[in-house]
Design a protein around this motif. Structure first.
Motif: not given
Length: 766
Positions: A11-15, A17-20
């Motif tokens: 995923k891109d963006g904040i999502a 960031l949370r994921q990876n």
């Protein structure tokens, strides 16, 4: 075969960031260690203040990365800018560095504004008409231009002239008189004006410089995982040498800080001379280098992206243009999408653009903590980094690989390089384009086909055939791209070259990238008519020329005679295939997409496979092949061949995992979300292997006592499981005959243990 589209895009963006965030943070840390010395050395070679490289990297990571059309490329300065920037500082400032620096910043801002315009006009897609060999020649020539001055700094001497050509002519003065005299006697009066008394060399600085250069070559040649990049090792050595030789107290002229630049962190541009010819010249050279080099590097990084994401080149050019404008206003260097840092980013598992942000964050924290240490770095250490970078731009391996894909590519590279060295960047680009078109004509292309391609398209149900009827060239590929855009996903596409007089390497490279991306879209592509052409080399994408009808018949006879002749490697593989009652296929195939999802290929492009045979273990297919892992011509020294066994049709559920040998870097990786799955009852296995995967409970269930005992007794193999397919290999190299036989036996025994355990579990469940 791996099912297409099974890899879920990060995923891109904040999502994203949370994921990876863990793996991106780790990748950003390793990229930071490479970025820091390159920023410093590029600024030093450009006659810019040392922190200007840091400023540009911070702008790239904090702003440009979120505007970018390429999620994994790292933006920053490159040594390719050094020659033009040093020229701008010297000539625009008439010898006054701070004045020339302010005027050169204006050129960076103007180049950025033009890039923004190019991106908005969507001109970036036309970059494919310029062959990569031209860009390599351009960058190599720029590197050679700055080499002379760096040799002086390497040996602890101070260049006393501004002209790069004069610096080259005065280099013999660095030698002791006894060594230099024969040279001057041989050259005679033609160079009397350059013959001066021997230039004083500081032995301590020369020791630092030569040792640093040796360290660059030694550490860069290490193939095994290493924590610190070569350039960081050199910086640390240089800092220690500064204090050992007490350079900070008695000889500060050999350290990198320049007193005239030390008054302020940010120096802002001076627009009073933005309209003069020299400023415009520097502007257009920065524009050419930044745009062309970015396009080449973005294409290469796209090819090695595990998820096969395609960058938006126009958006990338636009983003870098904005970055150049901001960087120029703040006193920083110009930006490109870099090759070394981007490759490092991919190799260390980066998933999203946040990795670029994290590397700039590490850079900022480091600068705030130890900024005062920068002034103690010796110029000789940075010169060693610059000289090695110039070597990389003109490495023997690069020249060898260019010759392999086509002599015309080598010719374009050499002519562009020479023109750039002696006439400058703009003339280098123009002459390179002219020699490219001339080489096409010499290969048999007509004038009308240089920029326009004639195609005929037919369609029958889901099968589409495109005939290329004149010449297939990099310069006319954009006209074919219009037809390829209209091809629906999931179709069977045939590109027929039987009527093409010539197919050049650049065109084949573009077709290859399209074929790879189209196969990911569940489409199939076939190239027809290539057998009617003669390739200039054995490279799968080499330039080809159409053979006349009589010559075709003759070549078929020769082929029939030589059909049974195999080289030594092929005979070994054929022998192992015969033992296993398998059919041996020596020919090259473009089917690397079935291996691209495995971790071993991270950071590489699987160009082709060859020397293949397959056997069945029940209904499970075991396929052996030699594959070519490539990072592109620019990074060819890291490309290599290796042998693998791919197992598909496995009759049991296998969770995704990676099993490999334990090493120091692997232990560090455990701290970023890829923990080693250890077994307390089997300390020997846990010490020898790094086992990782997301579904830990399922992986522990798979690794039974029998399987662990088997792996402890048969160490040396790496195993990966993806989408219920298994990949087995030894090292990232070709197996010899004994190793091939052992690998097949190992694979069959591994499957037997898995199937027996699965059968027992099924009986227990019943």
């Amino acid at each position: 075969m791996i099912e297409q589209g099974t890899l879920e895009l990060p995923k891109d963006g904040i999502a994203g960031l949370r994921q990876n965030w863990r793996i991106d943070l780790f990748a950003g840390l390793l990229v930071f260690m490479l970025t820091l010395p390159l920023c410093l050395s590029t600024a030093f070679a450009s006659n810019f203040p040392v922190w200007s490289g840091i400023i540009s990297a911070l702008v790239a990571g904090s702003i440009v990365t979120f505007l970018s059309g390429s999620p994994l490329t790292i933006k920053g300065p490159t040594i390719g800018f050094a020659a033009v920037l040093a020229y701008g500082v010297q000539n625009l400032g008439s010898g006054y560095f701070i004045t020339g620096y302010k005027y050169t910043l204006v050129a960076i801002i103007m180049a950025g504004s033009l890039q923004v315009l190019l991106g908005l006009l969507r001109i970036g897609n036309w970059r494919s008409i310029i062959p990569d060999s031209l860009v390599y020649g351009l960058m190599g020539g720029v590197g050679i231009t700055i080499l002379g001055r760096q040799l002086y700094f390497l040996l602890g001497a101070t260049p006393d002239v501004s002209s790069e050509s004069m610096l080259w002519m005065k280099l013999p003065n660095l030698l002791p008189t006894d060594f230099a005299s024969p040279f001057w006697n041989f050259m005679g009066g033609w160079v009397d004006t350059y013959h001066d008394t021997a230039i004083t060399i500081n032995p301590n600085i020369a020791f630092i410089g030569i040792t640093s250069l040796c360290l660059m070559f030694i550490f860069s040649s290490i193939k095994y995982p290493k924590i610190l990049p070569s350039a960081v090792v050199v910086l640390l050595f240089g800092l220690m040498a500064t204090f050992y030789f007490s350079l900070h107290t008695k000889d500060t002229a050999h350290l990198i800080v320049r007193t005239s630049y030390a008054q302020a962190l940010f120096v802002f541009p001076d627009f009073s001379k933005f309209y003069i010819l020299k400023t415009l010249e520097v502007t257009f050279i920065i524009l050419a280098i930044s745009t062309l080099e970015t396009a080449v590097n973005v294409k290469t990084i796209d090819a090695v992206d595990l998820y096969r994401r395609r960058s938006k080149l126009n958006r990338e050019v636009l983003a870098i243009g904005i970055g150049n404008m901001i960087s120029g206003f703040l006193g920083g260097l110009p930006l490109i999408a870099t090759m070394d840092e981007s490759s490092k980013n991919v190799n260390n598992g980066a998933k999203t653009r946040w990795a670029n942000f994290f590397q700039s964050l590490f850079l900022l924290v480091f600068v705030l903590l130890v900024f005062s240490v920068f002034k103690y770095i010796p110029k000789a250490a940075l010169s060693a980094i610059v000289i090695y970078a110039v070597y990389r731009l003109n490495s023997p391996q690069l020249i060898k690989d260019l010759k392999q894909v086509g002599k015309e590519q080598l010719l374009i590279y050499i002519v562009t390089l020479i023109a750039t060295v002696f006439l400058g960047v703009l003339w280098g680009v123009l002459i390179g384009i002219v020699i490219t078109l001339v080489s096409y004509k010499l290969l048999g292309a007509s004038f009308s086909s240089l920029f326009r391609i004639k195609v005929t398209t037919t369609q029958k149900k889901r099968k589409i055939r495109i005939f290329i009827e004149n010449a297939a060239l990099a310069s006319n590929y954009p006209s074919l791209r219009k037809h390829l855009r209209d091809v629906p996903e999931g179709h069977y596409l045939i590109i027929d070259f039987s009527k093409s007089k010539v197919i050049d390497y650049g065109f084949m490279e573009n077709i290859y990238f399209f074929a790879y991306s189209y196969s990911v879209q569940n489409g199939k592509i076939e190239l027809n008519g290539l057998e009617q052409h003669k390739a200039v080399s054995a490279h799968p994408l080499a330039t080809r020329k159409l053979i006349k009808r009589k010559a075709v018949d003759k070549s078929k006879k020769i082929h029939l005679v030589e059909k049974g002749i195999l080289d030594e490697r092929q005979l070994d593989v054929q022998g192992v295939a015969a033992i296993n009652n398998a059919r041996f296929k020596p020919n090259i195939t473009f089917d690397g997409v079935k291996l691209q999802g495995f971790h071993f290929a991270l950071g590489y492009e699987i160009k082709y496979s060859e020397n293949t045979f397959a056997k069945f273990f029940g209904v499970t297919r075991i396929e052996f092949s030699d594959i070519f892992l490539s990072k592109g011509i620019r990074m060819s020294e890291q490309s290599h061949k290796m042998s693998v066994l791919l197992v598909y049709g496995v009759e049991a559920y296998i969770p995704d995992f990676t099993l490999g040998r334990e090493h120091l870097l692997a232990k560090l990786i455990q701290s970023v979300g890829y923990g080693d799955i250890d077994f307390d009852d089997y300390p020997g296995f846990s010490e020898a292997y790094l086992l990782k995967g997301e579904k830990e409970e399922e992986i522990r269930a798979l690794f039974s006592r029998e399987l662990i005992d088997f792996l402890e007794k048969n160490q040396g193999f790496n195993i990966e499981s993806r989408n219920n397919n298994i990949l087995i290999y030894k090292e990232k190299a070709l197996m010899n005959r004994v190793e091939m036989e052992d690998a097949v036996e190992f694979t069959e025994n591994f499957l037997s243990i898995i199937y027996n355990a699965n059968k027992q579990n099924s009986e227990v469940a019943i």
